[in-house]
Write a protein that holds these residues in place. Structure first.
Motif, PDB file in Angstrom:
ATOM      1  N   TYR A 161      30.170  37.935  40.369  1.00 19.35           N
ATOM      2  CA  TYR A 161      29.477  38.334  41.591  1.00 19.35           C
ATOM      3  C   TYR A 161      30.472  38.619  42.720  1.00 19.35           C
ATOM      4  O   TYR A 161      30.320  39.572  43.470  1.00 19.35           O
ATOM      5  CB  TYR A 161      28.479  37.251  42.011  1.00 19.35           C
ATOM      6  CG  TYR A 161      27.794  37.526  43.309  1.00 19.35           C
ATOM      7  CD1 TYR A 161      26.831  38.525  43.408  1.00 19.35           C
ATOM      8  CD2 TYR A 161      28.110  36.804  44.452  1.00 19.35           C
ATOM      9  CE1 TYR A 161      26.201  38.794  44.617  1.00 19.35           C
ATOM     10  CE2 TYR A 161      27.491  37.057  45.657  1.00 19.35           C
ATOM     11  CZ  TYR A 161      26.531  38.058  45.734  1.00 19.35           C
ATOM     12  OH  TYR A 161      25.919  38.323  46.925  1.00 19.35           O
ATOM     13  N   LYS A 162      31.491  37.791  42.843  1.00 20.36           N
ATOM     14  CA  LYS A 162      32.477  37.949  43.915  1.00 20.36           C
ATOM     15  C   LYS A 162      33.553  38.982  43.584  1.00 20.36           C
ATOM     16  O   LYS A 162      34.385  39.285  44.417  1.00 20.36           O
ATOM     17  CB  LYS A 162      33.153  36.606  44.221  1.00 20.36           C
ATOM     18  CG  LYS A 162      32.263  35.640  44.945  1.00 20.36           C
ATOM     19  CD  LYS A 162      31.970  36.160  46.322  1.00 20.36           C
ATOM     20  CE  LYS A 162      31.269  35.116  47.145  1.00 20.36           C
ATOM     21  NZ  LYS A 162      30.999  35.558  48.481  1.00 20.36           N
ATOM     22  N   GLY A 163      33.589  39.460  42.349  1.00 22.59           N
ATOM     23  CA  GLY A 163      34.574  40.470  41.972  1.00 22.59           C
ATOM     24  C   GLY A 163      35.904  39.906  41.519  1.00 22.59           C
ATOM     25  O   GLY A 163      36.874  40.644  41.367  1.00 22.59           O
ATOM     26  N   HIS A 164      35.995  38.604  41.295  1.00 24.24           N
ATOM     27  CA  HIS A 164      37.247  37.980  40.870  1.00 24.24           C
ATOM     28  C   HIS A 164      37.390  37.910  39.353  1.00 24.24           C
ATOM     29  O   HIS A 164      38.403  37.450  38.859  1.00 24.24           O
ATOM     30  CB  HIS A 164      37.365  36.561  41.443  1.00 24.24           C
ATOM     31  CG  HIS A 164      37.368  36.519  42.936  1.00 24.24           C
ATOM     32  ND1 HIS A 164      38.306  37.152  43.702  1.00 24.24           N
ATOM     33  CD2 HIS A 164      36.526  35.926  43.811  1.00 24.24           C
ATOM     34  CE1 HIS A 164      38.053  36.952  44.976  1.00 24.24           C
ATOM     35  NE2 HIS A 164      36.968  36.209  45.075  1.00 24.24           N
ATOM     36  N   ILE A 165      36.383  38.350  38.638  1.00 24.35           N
ATOM     37  CA  ILE A 165      36.421  38.225  37.182  1.00 24.35           C
ATOM     38  C   ILE A 165      37.547  39.063  36.583  1.00 24.35           C
ATOM     39  O   ILE A 165      38.152  38.674  35.597  1.00 24.35           O
ATOM     40  CB  ILE A 165      35.035  38.573  36.571  1.00 24.35           C
ATOM     41  CG1 ILE A 165      34.889  38.017  35.164  1.00 24.35           C
ATOM     42  CG2 ILE A 165      34.800  40.060  36.545  1.00 24.35           C
ATOM     43  CD1 ILE A 165      34.565  36.577  35.133  1.00 24.35           C
ATOM     44  N   LYS A 166      37.846  40.212  37.203  1.00 21.62           N
ATOM     45  CA  LYS A 166      38.930  41.060  36.694  1.00 21.62           C
ATOM     46  C   LYS A 166      40.262  40.320  36.755  1.00 21.62           C
ATOM     47  O   LYS A 166      41.051  40.365  35.813  1.00 21.62           O
ATOM     48  CB  LYS A 166      38.999  42.360  37.488  1.00 21.62           C
ATOM     49  CG  LYS A 166      40.061  43.302  36.972  1.00 21.62           C
ATOM     50  CD  LYS A 166      40.105  44.582  37.764  1.00 21.62           C
ATOM     51  CE  LYS A 166      41.217  45.459  37.236  1.00 21.62           C
ATOM     52  NZ  LYS A 166      41.380  46.654  38.042  1.00 21.62           N
TER      53      LYS A 166
END
Length: 185
Positions: A161-166
């Motif tokens: 959701y926060k975009g830190h998964i990458k």
């Protein structure tokens, strides 16, 4: 309460299985985790030595000595790391940090390395060592292991959701890639 012979056998099997699981968790599992963690830190220390041997870091520099000492201490005391020891250390060191605020963190030490590429590599290496130590503490504690298994899906959804998964997958991918290169696969 009427216990049939088959129920009694099932209860005995349950208790034996639980006893074996508890024995495994507190004996061979702990030894395996300690060995794996120490091996990872040995590899990091060897890499630091190679940087110094290549002339990228001076063997006599403060940075090299502090990082090497930290790695050696981590190897030597690895078997003592646990959730309880971390909490106790945090509580007991609170007064020390207030009395000695000039203590330099490991990241500040790494910032003292003059060569940018070497500094970046050493920083990544120390992040990996820290991650290994964190995973070690989690896998060593029955409570933290249970909580992490229950919470990981929620944490991954939050990171997505926060975009830190990458960033998470990039870091994990680089660790796996390094393992493959080291293993010659």
């Amino acid at each position: 309460m009427n216990i049939t012979p088959s129920t009694a056998v099932e209860l005995i099997e349950l208790f034996v299985a639980a006893a074996i699981l508890i024995w495994f968790f507190y004996n061979p599992w702990q030894s395996l985790l300690i060995d794996i963690t120490r091996q990872r830190i040995f590899e990091a220390r060897d890499q630091l030595f190679l940087y110094a041997a290549e002339g990228k870091i001076d063997f006599g520099s403060t940075e090299y000595k502090r990082i090497r000492d930290f790695l050696n201490l981590s190897i030597r005391l690895c078997h003592r790391f646990s959730l309880g020891s971390i909490i106790a250390s945090k509580i007991s060191n609170k007064g020390d940090l207030e009395e000695h605020p000039q203590q330099i963190s490991m990241l500040d030490t790494i910032k003292g390395i003059s060569d940018y590429e070497t500094r970046r590599k050493v920083e990544n290496m120390m992040v990996e060592v820290t991650a290994v130590l964190i995973f070690f503490v989690i896998l060593r504690s029955f409570l933290l292991l249970t909580l992490s298994v229950l919470l990981v899906p929620f944490i991954l959804v939050y990171l997505l959701y926060k975009g830190h998964i990458k960033q998470l997958f990039t870091r994990a991918g680089s660790m796996i890639e390094r393992d493959i290169r080291m293993g010659g696969v």
